[in-house]
Design an enzyme around this catalytic site. Structure first.
Site, PDB file in Angstrom:
ATOM      1  N   SER A  37       0.856  -1.331   0.125  1.00 22.37           N
ATOM      2  CA  SER A  37      -0.009   0.012   0.108  1.00 22.37           C
ATOM      3  C   SER A  37       0.942   1.435  -0.083  1.00 22.37           C
ATOM      4  O   SER A  37       0.403   2.326  -0.457  1.00 22.37           O
ATOM      5  CB  SER A  37      -0.970   0.048   1.235  1.00 22.37           C
ATOM      6  OG  SER A  37      -0.131  -0.294   2.359  1.00 22.37           O
ATOM      7  N   GLY A  74      -1.990  -4.218   1.029  1.00 29.75           N
ATOM      8  CA  GLY A  74      -1.988  -5.438   1.828  1.00 29.75           C
ATOM      9  C   GLY A  74      -1.146  -6.676   1.591  1.00 29.75           C
ATOM     10  O   GLY A  74      -1.158  -7.620   2.143  1.00 29.75           O
ATOM     11  N   ASN A 103       3.888  -5.542   5.788  1.00 30.33           N
ATOM     12  CA  ASN A 103       2.581  -6.036   6.307  1.00 30.33           C
ATOM     13  C   ASN A 103       2.875  -7.507   6.850  1.00 30.33           C
ATOM     14  O   ASN A 103       2.297  -8.049   7.697  1.00 30.33           O
ATOM     15  CB  ASN A 103       1.690  -6.583   5.234  1.00 30.33           C
ATOM     16  CG  ASN A 103       0.926  -5.309   4.554  1.00 30.33           C
ATOM     17  OD1 ASN A 103       0.333  -4.722   5.406  1.00 30.33           O
ATOM     18  ND2 ASN A 103       1.102  -4.980   3.396  1.00 30.33           N
ATOM     19  N   ASP A 184      -4.840   6.568  10.331  1.00 26.15           N
ATOM     20  CA  ASP A 184      -4.262   5.362  10.708  1.00 26.15           C
ATOM     21  C   ASP A 184      -2.940   5.186  11.111  1.00 26.15           C
ATOM     22  O   ASP A 184      -2.657   4.136  11.675  1.00 26.15           O
ATOM     23  CB  ASP A 184      -4.452   4.215   9.587  1.00 26.15           C
ATOM     24  CG  ASP A 184      -3.675   4.431   8.395  1.00 26.15           C
ATOM     25  OD1 ASP A 184      -2.893   5.241   8.526  1.00 26.15           O
ATOM     26  OD2 ASP A 184      -3.987   3.970   7.185  1.00 26.15           O
ATOM     27  N   HIS A 187      -0.081   5.024   7.031  1.00 26.27           N
ATOM     28  CA  HIS A 187       0.157   5.593   5.550  1.00 26.27           C
ATOM     29  C   HIS A 187       0.277   6.891   5.420  1.00 26.27           C
ATOM     30  O   HIS A 187      -0.383   7.611   6.083  1.00 26.27           O
ATOM     31  CB  HIS A 187      -1.115   4.931   4.912  1.00 26.27           C
ATOM     32  CG  HIS A 187      -1.580   3.520   4.773  1.00 26.27           C
ATOM     33  ND1 HIS A 187      -2.326   2.963   5.585  1.00 26.27           N
ATOM     34  CD2 HIS A 187      -0.936   2.455   3.911  1.00 26.27           C
ATOM     35  CE1 HIS A 187      -2.436   1.477   5.253  1.00 26.27           C
ATOM     36  NE2 HIS A 187      -1.569   1.446   4.471  1.00 26.27           N
TER      37      HIS A 187
END
Length: 208
Positions: A37, A74, A103, A184, A187
């Site tokens: 991402s 992801g 991830n 979040d 990011h």
């Protein structure tokens, strides 16, 4: 000059332009980005992402590269390893930017999993006669200092073992600045994307 002759000249000129454009595009080298991402532009317009901005920078500097962004939000190193052979076969890249692992770390995967997967990917790229730029990432200390430090060390060890170029940390100057991160906390924002590109560029440029 008759109307028919004018039309013939215009058609021929158009065909010549198409030929020259096709020839120039075919002469371009390919730069493949295989990431997650952070490279797929999560939460922002894809045209704001650092990978798209990389293409614009290459164009401005008249460097004949076509950027293929094969990043998937992801994505893990396991997924990237599975997708890589087809990507190499399809695009036949000259340079591959590997930006994976975050991830795996956020899921607390054993260190050997991202390490071994990335090693496999580096080997596959090198066997395809392409150069590798490994892009390092760090994770928040959710799993304790020992795991966090071991995870961060994966990238430097791989770069040394396989003699690849290395971006030490993609989010350098961004990760600890709340104004440059989405809510979040993982990011980067659109405003952060030029910084990411500036972080990658000094390590990429010698490979071009």
């Amino acid at each position: 000059m008759t109307g028919g002759l004018k039309r013939l000249i215009l058609v021929n000129s158009y065909l010549i332009c198409l030929f020259l454009a096709s020839f120039a595009q075919a002469d371009n080298k390919t730069l493949l980005v295989v990431g997650d991402s952070l490279s797929a532009g999560y939460g922002i317009d894809i045209k704001q992402g650092w990978v798209h901005q990389l293409q614009l920078k290459l164009d401005r500097e008249q460097l004949a590269y076509t950027v293929v962004n094969a990043s998937v939000s992801g994505e893990t190193t396991t997924g990237g390893k599975a997708r890589l052979p087809k990507l190499l076969e399809t695009h036949q890249p000259d340079i591959v930017l590997l930006e994976l692992g975050a991830n795996d770390g956020l899921r607390g995967q054993p260190i050997k999993i991202p390490h071994n997967n990335l090693a496999n990917m580096i080997t596959a790229v090198q066997n395809a006669d392409a150069q590798v730029l490994l892009i390092g990432i760090q994770i928040p200390p959710n799993y304790g200092a020992r795991y966090t430090e071991a995870f961060a060390g994966i990238f430097a060890r791989l770069a040394q073992t396989y003699d690849t170029a290395l971006v030490p940390f993609l989010l350098e100057g961004v990760a600890l600045n709340p104004q440059l991160m989405l809510k979040d906390g993982i990011h980067p924002t659109a405003e952060a994307q030029p910084i990411l590109l500036d972080t990658v560029w000094p390590y990429l440029k010698p490979l071009l």
